[in-house]
Design an enzyme around this catalytic site. Structure first.
Site, PDB file in Angstrom:
ATOM      1  N   CYS A  12      46.014  28.420  37.105  1.00 30.62           N
ATOM      2  CA  CYS A  12      45.400  29.502  37.874  1.00 30.62           C
ATOM      3  C   CYS A  12      45.036  29.006  39.280  1.00 30.62           C
ATOM      4  CB  CYS A  12      44.209  30.078  37.108  1.00 30.62           C
ATOM      5  SG  CYS A  12      43.707  31.727  37.665  1.00 30.62           S
ATOM      6  N   HIS A  47      46.200  30.884  31.223  1.00 30.46           N
ATOM      7  CA  HIS A  47      45.199  29.896  30.835  1.00 30.46           C
ATOM      8  C   HIS A  47      45.442  29.345  29.424  1.00 30.46           C
ATOM      9  CE1 HIS A  47      42.284  30.283  34.194  1.00 30.46           C
ATOM     10  NE2 HIS A  47      42.749  31.515  34.269  1.00 30.46           N
ATOM     11  N   GLU A  77      44.266  26.698  28.161  1.00 32.29           N
ATOM     12  CA  GLU A  77      43.049  26.074  27.630  1.00 32.29           C
ATOM     13  C   GLU A  77      42.219  27.036  26.790  1.00 32.29           C
ATOM     14  OE1 GLU A  77      41.724  27.690  31.685  1.00 32.29           O
ATOM     15  OE2 GLU A  77      43.548  26.960  30.715  1.00 32.29           O
TER      16      GLU A  77
END
Length: 223
Positions: free
Chosen positions: A87, A197, A199
């Site tokens: 990002c 994302h 994560e």
């Protein structure tokens, strides 16, 4: 495995990334501050997390790309150390000249926060070694400036060099990115930038653990 996660003023996904790296490596990663002038000496991989570094003033990632620590990050990338930017981290990598193109305002001119479908376009880089070309998986996005643009020549080079890692699949492009691009690598394959994302889909308590494959690829690249 020693991973350094770079924190900038305005980062807001750094803790998410620290958690994901700790879970993947079994070791607490280094939390490196933007004003540091050198990476920890045992660093084997670098991650630039999401957020709004420096408040997204000027252009997203433009100020962060010139932070003191980035000189050492650039040198490490040029030596072949794996570097992942997610990002805002992707925006910083582009502004630092480690990846081509630019990230502009979403075509809708609205911030987008939702899950999208991603398609694996290339497994050339070890980052993507846990996937098979054509795999489709769901991953969250949260950005206002994720519209990837580049010149026709840049796009041809990305395609010819097999540097398009992931695209938005099945009409899920949330930002208008050219060729539905969601993530790209450099030609050497050791630098990956992506808007989604991973994560947030890597830990046992999260909706899925598909993102862990990408982090395991990071470790394979660093090995």
């Amino acid at each position: 495995m020693a991973v350094s996660v770079i924190q900038f003023p305005g980062s807001n996904r750094d803790q998410d990334m620290l958690d994901a790296m700790a879970h993947t490596t079994g070791k607490a990663p280094h939390d490196v501050w933007h004003a540091d002038t050198a990476l920890p000496t045992d660093t084997q991989a670098i991650v630039l997390p999401g957020g709004f570094s420096y408040g997204d003033y000027l252009r997203c990632g433009a100020i962060a790309a010139r932070a003191p620590i980035m000189a050492d990050v650039i040198k490490a990338a040029e030596r072949g150390m794996p570097v992942l930017g997610v990002c805002n981290g992707f925006q910083i990598l582009i502004e630092a000249g480690l990846l081509p193109g630019a990230l502009m305002r979403n075509a809708s001119l609205r911030f987008v926060c939702k899950s999208v479908d991603l398609r694996v376009e290339s497994t050339r880089s070890a980052f993507m070694s846990g996937f098979t070309k054509g795999d489709v998986w769901s991953c969250p996005v949260a950005h206002g400036d994720g519209n990837y643009v580049c010149t026709p020549d840049m796009l041809k080079n990305l395609q010819d060099d097999d540097c398009i890692a992931v695209t938005y699949a099945g009409g899920s492009n949330p930002n208008g990115s050219v060729a539905d691009i969601a993530g790209i690598t450099n030609k050497a394959g050791n630098v990956l930038g992506m808007m989604p994302h991973p994560e947030n889909i890597a830990l046992p308590h999260q909706p899925s653990q598909t993102g862990a494959k990408l982090f395991e690829g990071l470790l394979n690249l660093a090995a």
